[in-house]
Design a protein around this motif. Structure first.
Motif, PDB file in Angstrom:
ATOM      1  N   GLU A   1       0.648   2.898  -6.690  1.00  0.00           N
ATOM      2  CA  GLU A   1       0.417   3.766  -7.023  1.00  0.00           C
ATOM      3  C   GLU A   1      -0.641   3.638  -8.007  1.00  0.00           C
ATOM      4  O   GLU A   1      -1.392   2.748  -8.674  1.00  0.00           O
ATOM      5  CB  GLU A   1       1.663   4.979  -8.554  1.00  0.00           C
ATOM      6  CG  GLU A   1       2.771   5.100  -6.997  1.00  0.00           C
ATOM      7  CD  GLU A   1       4.036   5.155  -8.677  1.00  0.00           C
ATOM      8  OE1 GLU A   1       3.232   5.626  -9.001  1.00  0.00           O
ATOM      9  OE2 GLU A   1       5.112   4.961  -8.728  1.00  0.00           O
ATOM     10  N   PRO A   2      -1.960   5.139  -8.726  1.00  0.00           N
ATOM     11  CA  PRO A   2      -3.119   4.572  -8.800  1.00  0.00           C
ATOM     12  C   PRO A   2      -2.985   5.095 -10.304  1.00  0.00           C
ATOM     13  O   PRO A   2      -1.146   5.629 -10.549  1.00  0.00           O
ATOM     14  CB  PRO A   2      -3.514   6.543  -8.092  1.00  0.00           C
ATOM     15  CG  PRO A   2      -2.924   7.171  -8.040  1.00  0.00           C
ATOM     16  CD  PRO A   2      -1.578   6.433  -6.857  1.00  0.00           C
TER      17      PRO A   2
ATOM     18  N   GLU B   1      -0.215  -1.478  -8.676  1.00  0.00           N
ATOM     19  CA  GLU B   1      -1.474   0.007  -8.337  1.00  0.00           C
ATOM     20  C   GLU B   1      -1.872  -0.072  -7.565  1.00  0.00           C
ATOM     21  O   GLU B   1      -2.662  -1.384  -6.758  1.00  0.00           O
ATOM     22  CB  GLU B   1      -2.305  -0.746  -9.937  1.00  0.00           C
ATOM     23  CG  GLU B   1      -3.584   0.028  -9.756  1.00  0.00           C
ATOM     24  CD  GLU B   1      -5.216  -0.567 -10.690  1.00  0.00           C
ATOM     25  OE1 GLU B   1      -4.520  -1.611 -11.710  1.00  0.00           O
ATOM     26  OE2 GLU B   1      -5.511   0.461 -10.847  1.00  0.00           O
ATOM     27  N   ARG B   2      -2.390   0.545  -7.076  1.00  0.00           N
ATOM     28  CA  ARG B   2      -3.092   0.998  -5.653  1.00  0.00           C
ATOM     29  C   ARG B   2      -4.851   1.938  -6.294  1.00  0.00           C
ATOM     30  O   ARG B   2      -4.725   2.795  -6.554  1.00  0.00           O
ATOM     31  CB  ARG B   2      -2.442   1.715  -4.491  1.00  0.00           C
ATOM     32  CG  ARG B   2      -3.633   2.543  -3.288  1.00  0.00           C
ATOM     33  CD  ARG B   2      -2.665   2.753  -2.233  1.00  0.00           C
ATOM     34  NE  ARG B   2      -3.480   3.011  -1.008  1.00  0.00           N
ATOM     35  CZ  ARG B   2      -2.615   3.638  -0.226  1.00  0.00           C
ATOM     36  NH1 ARG B   2      -1.499   4.055   0.106  1.00  0.00           N
ATOM     37  NH2 ARG B   2      -4.086   3.800   0.391  1.00  0.00           N
ATOM     38  N   ASP B   3      -5.861   1.195  -5.725  1.00  0.00           N
ATOM     39  CA  ASP B   3      -7.301   1.886  -5.918  1.00  0.00           C
ATOM     40  C   ASP B   3      -8.019   2.100  -4.637  1.00  0.00           C
ATOM     41  O   ASP B   3      -8.149   0.880  -4.575  1.00  0.00           O
ATOM     42  CB  ASP B   3      -7.321   1.044  -7.344  1.00  0.00           C
ATOM     43  CG  ASP B   3      -9.247   1.714  -7.675  1.00  0.00           C
ATOM     44  OD1 ASP B   3      -9.244   2.105  -7.591  1.00  0.00           O
ATOM     45  OD2 ASP B   3     -10.245   0.778  -8.105  1.00  0.00           O
ATOM     46  N   GLY B   4      -7.658   3.116  -4.321  1.00  0.00           N
ATOM     47  CA  GLY B   4      -8.237   3.157  -2.539  1.00  0.00           C
ATOM     48  C   GLY B   4      -7.422   2.711  -1.485  1.00  0.00           C
ATOM     49  O   GLY B   4      -6.397   2.707  -2.009  1.00  0.00           O
ATOM     50  N   ASP B   5      -7.526   1.687  -1.213  1.00  0.00           N
ATOM     51  CA  ASP B   5      -6.991   0.515  -0.702  1.00  0.00           C
ATOM     52  C   ASP B   5      -6.595  -0.674  -0.675  1.00  0.00           C
ATOM     53  O   ASP B   5      -6.382  -1.866  -0.615  1.00  0.00           O
ATOM     54  CB  ASP B   5      -8.179   0.372   0.588  1.00  0.00           C
ATOM     55  CG  ASP B   5      -7.524   1.873   1.989  1.00  0.00           C
ATOM     56  OD1 ASP B   5      -6.353   2.899   1.635  1.00  0.00           O
ATOM     57  OD2 ASP B   5      -8.277   1.101   3.225  1.00  0.00           O
ATOM     58  N   THR B   6      -7.672  -0.707  -2.430  1.00  0.00           N
ATOM     59  CA  THR B   6      -7.726  -2.209  -2.697  1.00  0.00           C
ATOM     60  C   THR B   6      -5.971  -2.083  -3.657  1.00  0.00           C
ATOM     61  O   THR B   6      -5.438  -0.795  -4.247  1.00  0.00           O
ATOM     62  CB  THR B   6      -8.585  -2.639  -3.362  1.00  0.00           C
ATOM     63  OG1 THR B   6      -9.441  -1.921  -2.887  1.00  0.00           O
ATOM     64  CG2 THR B   6      -8.321  -3.645  -4.457  1.00  0.00           C
TER      65      THR B   6
ATOM     66  N   LEU C   1       0.485  -1.271   0.295  1.00  0.00           N
ATOM     67  CA  LEU C   1       0.250  -0.118  -0.196  1.00  0.00           C
ATOM     68  C   LEU C   1       1.057   1.134  -0.273  1.00  0.00           C
ATOM     69  O   LEU C   1       0.765   1.988  -0.506  1.00  0.00           O
ATOM     70  CB  LEU C   1      -0.875   0.371   1.438  1.00  0.00           C
ATOM     71  CG  LEU C   1      -2.696  -0.822   0.985  1.00  0.00           C
ATOM     72  CD1 LEU C   1      -2.570  -1.345   2.246  1.00  0.00           C
ATOM     73  CD2 LEU C   1      -3.343  -0.466   0.042  1.00  0.00           C
TER      74      LEU C   1
END
Lengths: 276, 276
Positions: B65-66, B93-98, B61
């Protein structure tokens, strides 16, 4: 209950076109020798009783036989019973006026079942009907046995279907031919395809190819037996010599090999939710 | 209209765990060199910006990065625009907390799309969510481009889906690891799997693997580019050295290669009527 390992043999030889009685007798001799060496499961090439290159459907109708009631089937059914082994044999099957490129499966208690080739190669399309029996898995005393024939192996779906239906070993009677653009001296593409299929499905695969040149068509030889992690355990055989290829296999490994680590198992990890 | 052949390059290098800015800069240097040599499509390894071996989700996390709005994506989007090439880059890839194990696809006109790895390997399951974007095929100026990441390649369904959706080339950012029971010195199983997939689907496949040992995990190298008949056209690269592997490919061949003879075509011959 754990099963004892068994010896599996693939008989690479050269059927003579049209010489059915001679081909069946030769195959019987080779099967008998393999049984003497302890084989419990013996695989013969595709169309092992008749040869491969039919020029017309009439020619194939004249040579085709009902399965398991024709003479070739009866010889192999009888031999398997006598030797107490299983045989998977490629055979030209005639069912009324319809021809199938089939495999007979027979064992110590007699006839087990028939598989009819689902994917027809090249001019086979002019002679044979497409297989109409699906991809059966035969529950034998040795274990769960599937069958694929030659070009069936070009379709990953073939092995996936069989593995999902519980096959532990897939026997492949085949007549592999060179592939388009094949670089000189390159190993048969079929060897790769079957190693990949074994690995991706956690199954044993035993391929018995023919050799020789028939009516101008060369065959690839290079029979092989692959373990359920995709590593070759016997062969590949030569390109042009008769050989009986053997390996001792523990079919219980087909279940264990599916787990690649604590998180991954090759069938369970399928994303059926996103496959179309 | 026939398209001109294009040069495709796979960059095999060793990302340094956690050194995101350094990894992205190094990748940019290597991409620039490939473009100078005429490459129109450049593939980077899996998770090329962060490295691979996350010990916890928190660690990922912090580094994720987005896409395409994070710094790593922006660097590659900008570089592709400047050089007038396409880049397929593995990225955390980070999408919010996912978190997703993703690949960015970007070209001369900017961001093209994202693929999120569908089949997660080993402890990735503790860090990443499974891809939820299916198997997209991106219609680019070069041709129809699919993406698969590492363990996706163990599933023949991945390539089948992409080929049926019209992919001409599948780019594979990867971090291949040794397989269970792998005999010493044996070529990477992944090489076989991708050659088989290319042959069975009539598609090009370009695999960019990483090298090195990270937190005790060795990687396989052996990046390769495969033609649509399954023959290797570049590589395999070494097991342990940084290399940029290149091949000139004519994507029009992906259509022609599907026909193996006058009767057979690898996608058309599927027996969807008998597959389960």
């Amino acid at each position: 209950m754990r099963r004892a390992p068994i010896r599996v043999s693939c008989i690479q030889f050269e059927p003579v076109f049209g010489a059915v009685a001679q081909n069946v007798a030769r195959a019987c001799d080779l099967i008998r020798a393999a049984a003497t060496d302890g084989s419990a499961l013996v695989v013969l090439p595709e169309l092992a009783n008749t040869g491969y290159v039919f020029e017309t459907a009439e020619e194939a109708l004249a040579l085709g036989e009902p399965v398991p009631d024709g003479a070739s089937s009866r010889a192999w059914v009888s031999l398997a019973r006598e030797l107490g082994i299983h045989i998977v044999a490629g055979i030209t099957e005639r069912d009324g006026d319809t021809l199938f490129n089939s495999a007979l499966v027979t064992g110590p208690q007699g006839y087990v079942g028939t598989y009819r080739k689902a994917h027809l190669w090249d001019r086979e399309n002019l002679v044979f009907a497409k297989g109409n029996l699906g991809f059966p898995v035969f529950d034998t005393a040795l274990g769960r046995v599937g069958v694929a024939i030659c070009y069936d192996g070009w379709f990953p779906e073939t092995f996936r279907q069989l593995a999902l239906a519980g096959a532990e070993i897939v026997c492949v009677p085949t007549n592999w031919v060179p592939m388009p653009d094949q670089p000189a001296g390159e190993a048969a593409m079929a060897n790769l395809l079957h190693r990949a299929a074994a690995h991706s499905n956690g199954i044993f695969i035993a391929c018995a190819d023919r050799i020789g040149v028939e009516r101008g068509q060369p065959f690839e030889g290079q029979s092989l037996i692959v373990g359920p992690r995709g590593w070759t355990i016997a062969g590949p055989a030569s390109r042009d010599r008769p050989e009986t290829l053997s390996a001792v296999v523990d079919l219980d490994e087909a279940a264990r090999a599916k787990d690649l680590n604590a998180f991954n198992s090759v069938l369970r990890d399928r994303r059926a939710d996103v496959y179309g």
